[in-house]
Structure formats: structure tokens, C-alpha cells
Scaffold this motif. Structure first.
Motif, PDB file in Angstrom:
ATOM      1  N   ILE A  38      44.055  24.575  28.416  1.00  0.00           N
ATOM      2  CA  ILE A  38      44.049  25.093  29.787  1.00  0.00           C
ATOM      3  C   ILE A  38      42.922  26.109  29.881  1.00  0.00           C
ATOM      4  O   ILE A  38      42.843  27.042  29.064  1.00  0.00           O
ATOM      5  N   ALA A  39      42.046  25.936  30.852  1.00  0.00           N
ATOM      6  CA  ALA A  39      40.949  26.868  31.074  1.00  0.00           C
ATOM      7  C   ALA A  39      40.867  27.167  32.562  1.00  0.00           C
ATOM      8  O   ALA A  39      40.922  26.251  33.390  1.00  0.00           O
ATOM      9  N   GLY A  40      40.769  28.453  32.893  1.00  0.00           N
ATOM     10  CA  GLY A  40      40.687  28.826  34.293  1.00  0.00           C
ATOM     11  C   GLY A  40      40.058  30.183  34.467  1.00  0.00           C
ATOM     12  O   GLY A  40      39.978  30.982  33.529  1.00  0.00           O
ATOM     13  N   VAL A  41      39.582  30.442  35.669  1.00  0.00           N
ATOM     14  CA  VAL A  41      38.996  31.740  35.981  1.00  0.00           C
ATOM     15  C   VAL A  41      39.251  32.042  37.451  1.00  0.00           C
ATOM     16  O   VAL A  41      39.313  31.124  38.284  1.00  0.00           O
ATOM     17  N   ARG A  42      39.425  33.311  37.742  1.00  0.00           N
ATOM     18  CA  ARG A  42      39.682  33.760  39.104  1.00  0.00           C
ATOM     19  C   ARG A  42      38.719  34.884  39.445  1.00  0.00           C
ATOM     20  O   ARG A  42      38.481  35.778  38.638  1.00  0.00           O
ATOM     21  N   TYR A  43      38.208  34.823  40.677  1.00  0.00           N
ATOM     22  CA  TYR A  43      37.377  35.907  41.215  1.00  0.00           C
ATOM     23  C   TYR A  43      38.134  36.568  42.358  1.00  0.00           C
ATOM     24  O   TYR A  43      38.619  35.902  43.272  1.00  0.00           O
ATOM     25  N   ASP A  44      38.258  37.889  42.288  1.00  0.00           N
ATOM     26  CA  ASP A  44      38.920  38.662  43.336  1.00  0.00           C
ATOM     27  C   ASP A  44      37.942  39.661  43.938  1.00  0.00           C
ATOM     28  O   ASP A  44      37.338  40.462  43.204  1.00  0.00           O
ATOM     29  N   LEU A  45      37.797  39.620  45.247  1.00  0.00           N
ATOM     30  CA  LEU A  45      37.102  40.657  45.991  1.00  0.00           C
ATOM     31  C   LEU A  45      38.175  41.557  46.581  1.00  0.00           C
ATOM     32  O   LEU A  45      38.969  41.133  47.428  1.00  0.00           O
ATOM     33  N   PHE A  46      38.197  42.805  46.119  1.00  0.00           N
ATOM     34  CA  PHE A  46      39.282  43.722  46.465  1.00  0.00           C
ATOM     35  C   PHE A  46      38.677  44.939  47.147  1.00  0.00           C
ATOM     36  O   PHE A  46      37.952  45.726  46.530  1.00  0.00           O
ATOM     37  N   GLU A  47      38.954  45.089  48.461  1.00  0.00           N
ATOM     38  CA  GLU A  47      38.369  46.168  49.248  1.00  0.00           C
ATOM     39  C   GLU A  47      39.468  47.108  49.733  1.00  0.00           C
ATOM     40  O   GLU A  47      40.469  46.668  50.304  1.00  0.00           O
ATOM     41  N   VAL A  48      39.272  48.409  49.505  1.00  0.00           N
ATOM     42  CA  VAL A  48      40.255  49.423  49.890  1.00  0.00           C
ATOM     43  C   VAL A  48      39.609  50.416  50.843  1.00  0.00           C
ATOM     44  O   VAL A  48      38.536  50.968  50.556  1.00  0.00           O
ATOM     45  N   ASP A  49      40.268  50.631  51.977  1.00  0.00           N
ATOM     46  CA  ASP A  49      39.882  51.691  52.915  1.00  0.00           C
ATOM     47  C   ASP A  49      41.033  52.698  52.915  1.00  0.00           C
ATOM     48  O   ASP A  49      42.100  52.444  53.487  1.00  0.00           O
ATOM     49  N   PHE A  50      40.828  53.834  52.249  1.00  0.00           N
ATOM     50  CA  PHE A  50      41.889  54.829  52.073  1.00  0.00           C
ATOM     51  C   PHE A  50      41.574  56.076  52.892  1.00  0.00           C
ATOM     52  O   PHE A  50      40.452  56.597  52.832  1.00  0.00           O
TER      53      PHE A  50
END
Length: 796
Positions: free
Chosen positions: A531-543
Motif C-alpha cells: 500500500i502506497a499513498g500520499v496526502r497534501y493538505d493546505l491548511f489556512e488559519v485566520d485567528f
């Protein structure tokens, strides 16, 4: 929120209509009646159990002969004979109708007990068969899961430690909370959660946010009930590739009960020690072969062995399933849930003995009348799934949820010294709105001798949170954030003023998430898979901080979470695996309520897991698993050792361990569930509250648990459960040690009639004095004394 909702391809709707099922017709007419079946490809044994339950018939077969047989599954509208024939295509077996059900035999066999050998003409004796009834309650063992890979995969083909708490185990143990559900799961502990939320410890990593429902994030801090849950899946190790944000030391995924074409009409009534009163209902009805409806309901009003502690819950969760074609399925669900309870922070420690203070288990510290937690949840979920002629399967799942939570607590904020304790007080209000949309494409293809199961997906989401915290001042004194009370009488009724100070939270945060992921499950050889996999997350926070010195911080994180695993199968029932995975936990939601927010604290935590293990299906219904692992965690946020609600940056830590699990049927009469875990964790970089080399909090070195049920007759059964936990530290300063304990539980089961059954569950049958969970050195929850619960379940 509009940006995210624009991506949602589904139109929200809810069908609330209830109809009474018609009287069952004769057996011959029922066998000719066509039903809609949805049985996935996989093990024939599992498929036959599902077919028996969905068709309402009895099947007779020898499970040993069918152990390694696969089926193409069944999806569509069939009568009993046609459906069973289609299910057996390509298996080498056929069926013969008998007086007491349908018998599954070899295709070349007659209905008799002997057949002729094809080569020698000698007699071959057919092994004894067993009968599986349509009312068969299931098993403690699960064979497959969609959650771990987002594809329907056998558990032994997943290179990761997974424990499934099945529906039968939930019923037998009368499980109603996540804390109860993981008591027999190796490598997972229960944290106190400050008396107002679910909190679990996965391999030494406490989490209040790694909770999912049907694979979608269920991200708010409250106590979940299991009245509408079919099973619970506990995945250990870093799970970033599948779950994205979170999935750190482990995750819990709840699989909800869905409307199907099995008629369900069930009431349960429960009463017991400490004024416990609980009632649930589960009703399902098929309107026709395309539309089915189901609704689950809950009402509870219960007390506690703790002085002044009460709990009230109510919930309703209707579900509609629509199958416009044999290739398309639409599932729509909503839930309205309310939990109102006393926020119980337990007892403090003894400063001289560095252990929990010696008081009665029922003693409350603070004021139970002014310590309360109130959570209101409204959620809508929708799934649409379609299989194309090309073999591609497209699925889209959307979740929208609103959470309104308020809790206030007056609690011990110091150890007991000179026969007195200092109390503290604060309250916290959180409003949250979540929307997540997840789209997956699944396709199977062969490239020469190598088989691939390809997954590609995109997930988008937005989370908007408003949070306000107020500190309590005793006697309205601006300096009175602490109030001394005698250890002999630690409950106070002095006036308290709650004020938001500049140091308290008054925040609003908006989190936007965009994720892309791909995965390939590869069969290199019949004995070797990857099993091979990869994930890309764009995570934007406005605090934004709205009190004191107003602050606005915007951060953007680009996160890559890989996963790789190898599975070697020397024989079909046995898998040996090794895996590597990473996950990140960006700061958001509840993590920002108890810490001073800066760019440093907003930096994501990183989790890296190395794991190797073995999975052996000893029998089709009995699984033995083992795993050895190392989990590294950086940029850790940890709760302070003494004060409630506050956290600090705790550097880096490492956990290493071994886990062994056993679940399923040892014999037709004996079922077991449990395991052993050895865990060793330490802080690997010095912090303001912990030295390098300090032991991780809430991490017992050894835990053992085993639940065993034995059925003396088809109507009478009994169970015994044993839970052992070695001593552990309450906080990372390693000052207060929580003693070890062994707790024994028991249960009795009786099937009074075909439609009525009952059970009695006895918790802590030997009245062991122990401590169930902690939050820090001075928030320690005593375990319950002997508690008896009687449950009556009626089907009609």
C-alpha cells in the motif's frame, strides 16, 4: 462558509415519515419476494451471514470448507433463490432447500452425507454442518473495514493495528460511551476530559479531536453517545494519509446505523444503580425496493455514585437510503443530540504522599450545582455513490454540523496540604460550525500480473469557531481566583463572579482545508501486497483575539503526509506487515482555547510511526493480532500539571510498545475480546514542566483486558471481563503516581422469548477501589463501586 458549500454536490433533504411494517407472509411467499441486497465482494462466509440476515432465512453450511472461498458479492434486486445462486457463482458451491433452511454444498455433491471421489470412486465423508440463523447476533470479530484505506479491505490486508468493537460487543457490554468502548482495546486509554468531553490516549498521546463518524471529521469536544452506532473502529498510529489533520497517535471512527431493507423494530429499557434510567429505540422500514427509512432515538436521565453528579441525554437520528438504480445509492442522515451533565473534575492529590488524596469515592470538590456542561449538536450528512460500467466507483460524502457548548466548573486546583485544598473556577462557551465535503474515485485495474486498487480523492472543509472563557473570582474579590476549603468539607456555596480577563480566551478562528490524496493497493504476487499513498493538505488559519491586546494571526501550512506498507502472506489467513506513516496536527478549534496563541504555538505537531506486526485469522471468526511500534511526536502541546484548562508547549516525545489482541469465537459457545499492551514513553527534549527523560503522562507500562462470553444454551449465557492497568503518572512532571488496579466485570444474558431478551451487567463486581482517569495532578476521577444495570430488549 459559502465557498465550501459551493463545492457540495448534494441537495440536503430529510425524509421524516414512519410506517408500520406489514405482517410477514408465509415462508413460500417470502422466498419468492424480491429484496434489494448490497453485499460487497469478499469472504463467502461473511457474505452468507449478511444474506441470511437480509433475506430472513436460515443457512446451513460447514464453515471449515468455506474458509478461504471468495464471492463476487450481491448488489441488486433478487428473490431468495436467485440471490443465493448469484452469490455462489464461481465458488464451486450450490444450495439445496431443506426443511429447516438452505444447505450449502459442493457443486458436485448430492444432498446426502456422502459423495463419490472423482478419481477413485471412493466414498468421501462430508464434514458436519452448522446452521446459521437469520437472527444470528454476529460476532466479536470483524473481517474487513472501509475506514482504514477508504476501500473495502480485509483487516489482515491492512498494514496497521486496528481494533473493531462490533455491534454484538456493544450490546453485550452495554457500551454507551467511547470511554467504555475502548476499555478492552490494547494501546488505548481513557483520559478525564475535565468532565465535559471525550478524551482518549492513543499510544501515550492524549486527544480530544481525533474522532470521526463514517470517515468524516467529528470535531468538537463533547461526550458522544452510541445509540445510533453500529460499530466502532480504533486505528492506531499516524493516519494522516487517510484522515488528514489529526490521525496522530490514533483515531476512532464511529460507523452509524443506516437504513436498509432489513426490518428493525426494537425498544430497550435500562435501569440500575445510582438511579440510572435509559431508553432507546431503533425502527427501520422499507417503503419499497428503492427507499428505506430508519430512525434511532435516545432518552436518559441518570445519577452517579459521585455526590450531586447527574446526566441527562436525548437524541434522535433519522436516516433515509435511496437506490434509484442497482448502481447508485444515496444515504441521507441527520442527528439532533443534547447532553446536559455535571462537570465533574474528580479529586486532588495528596502533596505529602504524591498520590490521590484519601477521601470517599463519592466526595465532590467544588460545587456540583454550579458545575455543569451543556452540549447541543445538530448535524446533516449525505452520501451518494455510483458504480459506472467502466468499473469506476464515485462517492461523495458531505457533513454539515453546528455545535453549541457551554461548561462551567468549580474544581480543585491544588493538592491537599495541611487538610485544606484551594479551589478554582472558570467557564467556557464554544460555538462551532463545520462543513466537510469528500469525493473519492475508486478503480481496479491489472497491469500484467500485478493488480491495482487505485484511489484518488479530494476533501475540502471549513471550520468556524467562536470561543469565550471567563475566570471565576470567589466572593467577588478581584484577587480571589483561588479559594481555600477544608479537606473534610470541600464543597462551597460562596458567591463567584465570572469575568473575561485579558489573559482569557475571547477568540474567533476560521480554518479552511483543502486536501488531495492518492493511494494504490498493489498485489505484486499472491503472497505479497503493498500500500502506497500520499496526502497534501493546505491548511489556512485566520485567528483573531478579541479581548485585551487584540491580535490577528494568519497562517498557511502545506502538509505532506505519506504512507507506505508491505504485507507478506505465507498462507492466506496469515499476514506479516511493516509500515511507515506520518501525520500532522495543525492548531485549530479547542487546541487554541487554553494556550497563549502565537506563531510558535500555531506550528503543527508532527507524528511519525514505524510499525511491524502480524495478523492471523485462526478461524474465519477468530483473529489474533500483534504489533510492535515506535511513535515520535514533535512540537507537543501538553496540559499543565496542576491547573485546569491551561496548556504549554512540551517539546518532543517518543513512545515505543507492543500490542497483542484477540477477538472472535473460540468455539460456537465461547466468544472473547481483549488484549495486552506494553508501552514505554518519554519526553525527549526538556521543557518548562518536564525534564528530558521524564515519563509521558497517562501512560501505564502494562495493560491487560479480556472479555469472555459463554453461552450455556441458545437461551442462557454469561460473561466475565478483567481489566488490569499498571501504575502511571498523572502529569509530565512525574510527581503524582496513579496506582495500578484490577477490575472484574460480569454479565448474564437470557433470551426469554423469540422477541424479548434481557441482560444484567455488573461493573466492578469485587468493589475494587481504583482511579479510572486523570487530567492532571489534581483532577483525578475515582472508579465506580459495584454498579448493576439491567436491560430489557423487545423486538416486535
Amino acid at each position: 462558509m459559502d465557498r465550501v458549500l459551493g463545492y457540495c454536490a448534494l441537495l440536503w433533504c430529510l425524509l421524516l415519515n414512519h410506517a408500520v411494517a406489514e405482517t410477514l407472509e408465509s415462508r413460500q411467499i417470502a422466498h419468492r419476494t424480491e429484496r434489494v441486497y448490497a453485499i460487497p465482494a469478499g469472504a463467502l462466509l461473511d457474505a452468507l451471514k449478511q444474506f441470511s440476515q437480509q433475506a430472513g432465512i436460515d443457512l446451513i453450511y460447514d464453515p471449515v470448507l468455506l474458509e478461504d472461498i471468495k464471492t463476487q458479492g450481491l448488489d441488486g434486486k433478487f428473490d431468495v433463490a436467485s440471490g443465493l445462486h448469484f452469490l455462489l457463482i464461481g465458488t464451486g458451491y450450490r444450495f439445496v432447500e431443506q426443511a429447516d433452511g438452505f444447505e450449502i454444498i459442493a457443486a458436485q455433491a448430492s444432498a446426502g452425507r456422502e459423495i463419490s471421489g472423482s478419481q477413485t470412486g471412493e466414498k468421501v465423508t462430508v464434514l458436519p454442518t452448522i446452521q446459521i440463523s437469520a437472527s444470528d447476533t454476529g460476532s466479536y470479530a470483524a473481517t474487513s473495514s472501509v475506514t482504514a484505506t477508504k476501500t473495502n479491505t480485509l483487516l489482515r490486508d491492512v498494514p496497521q493495528s486496528i481494533t473493531v468493537v462490533t455491534e454484538e460487543l456493544i450490546k453485550d457490554q452495554a457500551i454507551q460511551s467511547l470511554g467504555d468502548a475502548v476499555r478492552y482495546v490494547p494501546g488505548v486509554g481513557v483520559s478525564q476530559g475535565e468532565g465535559n468531553r471525550d478524551a482518549l490516549v492513543f499510544r501515550g498521546n492524549r486527544s480530544t479531536g481525533d474522532f470521526f463518524v463514517d470517515g468524516i471529521r467529528d470535531d468538537v469536544a463533547f461526550f458522544r453517545d452510541l445509540y445510533n452506532i453500529e460499530r466502532i473502529e480504533v486505528l492506531k498510529g499516524a493516519n494522516g494519509m487517510i484522515f488528514g489533520r489529526g490521525g496522530s497517535g490514533g483515531v476512532v471512527n464511529r460507523v452509524t446505523k443506516q437504513a436498509n431493507w432489513n426490518p428493525v423494530r426494537e425498544f430497550s429499557f435500562q435501569g440500575g444503580s445510582f438511579n440510572r434510567k435509559r431508553m432507546t429505540g431503533d425502527f427501520g422500514h422499507a417503503f419499497n425496493d428503492k427507499v428505506a427509512f430508519r430512525v434511532n432515538g435516545l432518552f436518559e436521565d441518570s445519577g452517579s455514585f459521585r455526590d450531586g453528579v447527574v446526566m441527562r441525554r436525548r437524541g434522535v437520528s433519522p436516516t433515509v437510503t435511496i437506490k434509484p438504480t442497482d448502481r447508485t445509492k444515496v444515504v441521507m442522515n441527520m442527528e439532533r443530540f443534547h447532553d446536559d451533565r455535571t462537570a465533574d473534575r474528580g479529586i486532588p492529590s495528596d502533596s505529602n504522599l504524591n498520590r490521590p488524596v484519601d477521601v470517599k469515592r463519592s466526595q465532590f470538590f467544588g460545587d456540583p450545582k454550579r458545575s455543569h456542561s451543556d452540549a447541543e449538536v445538530l448535524s446533516f450528512n449525505a452520501l451518494i455513490e455510483h458504480r459506472f460500467d467502466s468499473g469506476v466507483t464515485l462517492s461523495n460524502r458531505t457533513n454539515y454540523a453546528q455545535y453549541d457548548k457551554f461548561y462551567q466548573n468549580i474544581f480543585s486546583r491544588s493538592p491537599a496540604l495541611d487538610n485544606r485544598v484551594f479551589l478554582g473556577a472558570y467557564n467556557d462557551a464554544t460555538d462551532r460550525e463545520n462543513v466537510f465535503n469528500q469525493t473519492n474515485l475508486l478503480y481496479s485495474v491489472d497491469t500484467g500480473p500485478i493488480s491495482h486498487t487505485l484511489l484518488a480523492g479530494v476533501e475540502i472543509g471549513q471550520q468556524i469557531t467562536s470561543n469565550v472563557r471567563q475566570t471565576g473570582f470567589f466572593n467577588n474579590d478581584p484577587r480571589g481566583i483561588s479559594f481555600p476549603v477544608p479537606l473534610s468539607s470541600p464543597v462551597t456555596d460562596v458567591p463567584i463572579a465570572f469575568i473575561t480577563r485579558p489573559a482569557d480566551a475571547d477568540n474567533r478562528s476560521v480554518v479552511d482545508i483543502t486536501s488531495l490524496y492518492i493511494q494504490d493497493q498493489i498485489e505484486l504476487l499472491p503472497q505479497l501486497q503493498a500500500i502506497a499513498g500520499v496526502r497534501y493538505d493546505l491548511f489556512e488559519v485566520d485567528f483573531r483575539k478579541r479581548n485585551g491586546d487584540t491580535t490577528q494571526i494568519n497562517t498557511t501550512d502545506h502538509l505532506i503526509s505519506p504512507r507506505f506498507g508491505l504485507i507478506f502472506k505465507p498462507i492466506e489467513p496469515l499476514s506479516i506487515y511493516a509500515s511507515y506513516s506520518q501525520a500532522y496536527v495543525p492548531r485549530a478549534g479547542d487546541q487554541l482555547t487554553g494556550i497563549i496563541v502565537t506563531r510558535a504555538t500555531l506550528k503543527p505537531e508532527k507524528f511519525t510511526t514505524y510499525e511491524a506486526g502480524i495478523k492471523w485469522d485462526i478461524y474465519p471468526d477468530l483473529a489474533l493480532t500483534g504489533a510492535v511500534y515506535r511513535l515520535d511526536r514533535t512540537n507537543v502541546i501538553s496540559p499543565t500539571s496542576d491547573f485546569g484548562g491551561s496548556s504549554f508547549l512540551a517539546g518532543e516525545q517518543r513512545t515505543e510498545g507492543i500490542e497483542i489482541g484477540l477477538s472472535g469465537r473460540v468455539t460456537q459457545s465461547l466468544s472473547v475480546m481483549g488484549g495486552y499492551a506494553y508501552q514505554d514513553g518519554e519526553i525527549t527534549s526538556a521543557t518548562e514542566e518536564a525534564e528530558k527523560g521524564a515519563t509521558i503522562a497517562e501512560l501505564p507500562r502494562n495493560t491487560f483486558s479480556m472479555w469472555s462470553r459463554y453461552d450455556f444454551t441458545p437461551r442462557i449465557g454469561a460473561a466475565v471481563g478483567v481489566i488490569y492497568r499498571s501504575s502511571m503518572f498523572a502529569a509530565v512532571d512525574n510527581t503524582v503516581r496513579i496506582p495500578d488496579f484490577t477490575r472484574v466485570d460480569a454479565a448474564l444474558f437470557a433470551q426469554f422469548t423469540r422477541r424479548v431478551r434481557g441482560q444484567i451487567n455488573i461493573e466492578n463486581i469485587f468493589d475494587t477501589h481504583y482511579f479510572a482517569s486523570v487530567h492532571n495532578n489534581n483532577n483525578i476521577t475515582p472508579g465506580s463501586p459495584v454498579a448493576v444495570r439491567a436491560t430489557l430488549i423487545a423486538n416486535f
